[in-house]
Design an enzyme around this catalytic site. Sequence first.
Site, short mmCIF file in Angstrom:
data_model
loop_
_atom_site.label_atom_id
_atom_site.label_comp_id
_atom_site.label_asym_id
_atom_site.label_seq_id
_atom_site.Cartn_x
_atom_site.Cartn_y
_atom_site.Cartn_z
N SER A 184 0.56 9.13 -5.76
CA SER A 184 0.94 10.52 -5.27
C SER A 184 1.89 11.30 -6.22
CB SER A 184 1.08 10.51 -3.76
OG SER A 184 0.19 10.12 -3.15
N ALA A 199 0.68 -1.25 0.07
CA ALA A 199 -0.12 0.12 -0.01
C ALA A 199 0.91 1.24 -0.09
CB ALA A 199 -0.92 -0.17 1.48
N ALA A 232 2.29 1.66 -3.48
CA ALA A 232 1.21 2.14 -4.49
C ALA A 232 0.75 3.66 -4.38
CB ALA A 232 -0.08 1.17 -4.14
N GLU A 233 0.63 3.93 -2.82
CA GLU A 233 0.21 5.49 -2.75
C GLU A 233 1.42 6.39 -3.01
OE1 GLU A 233 -1.78 8.33 0.43
OE2 GLU A 233 -1.77 6.15 1.01
N THR A 234 2.57 5.96 -2.90
CA THR A 234 3.77 6.72 -3.24
C THR A 234 3.61 6.98 -4.59
OG1 THR A 234 5.14 6.10 -1.31
CG2 THR A 234 6.24 6.77 -3.12
#
Length: 157
Positions: free
Chosen positions: A79, A71, A74-76
């Site tokens: 973003s 996660a 993925a968020e990095t």
Amino acid sequence: MGEQSTTTFPQEILDQWAGIGVDLPALFSAGHLGERMSIRVTEAGPERVVGTMPVEGNTQPYGLLHGGASAVLAETLGSVGAMLHGGPTKAAVGVDLNCTHHRGVRSGLITGVATPVHRGRSTTTYEVTLTDEDGKRVCSARLTCLLRDADPGMYRA
């Protein structure tokens, strides 16, 4: 931050951010958390963001890649894509992240690729595919970010 000096950016991004006086690879990196997890952003643009993360050091008690580590990767990546889409006048803030974990991984390097599903004026959504060294999908994720007006001077060194 970390090994971010190898990040490649499209020329239009370099031009857009040229007069701001910031270190783009450091700004569009995984930050302190990503540094601890050895995440490297290797390619960054609003249409595609690529990064890697080792499984070693990012496992849960059974020795498998931790879902939370997937996660974070993925968020990095999503973003970074959202921030580059928004440009220097916007700040991206994650508002929704979902991850589906397809298979366990015990070793090696995970590669993530984030591509846009929607790039609007106030929100962006990126699909992020994480694969193992054999190209097998480990995780599918989707990140939606809100694009807010950046505080004046937020990107200044």
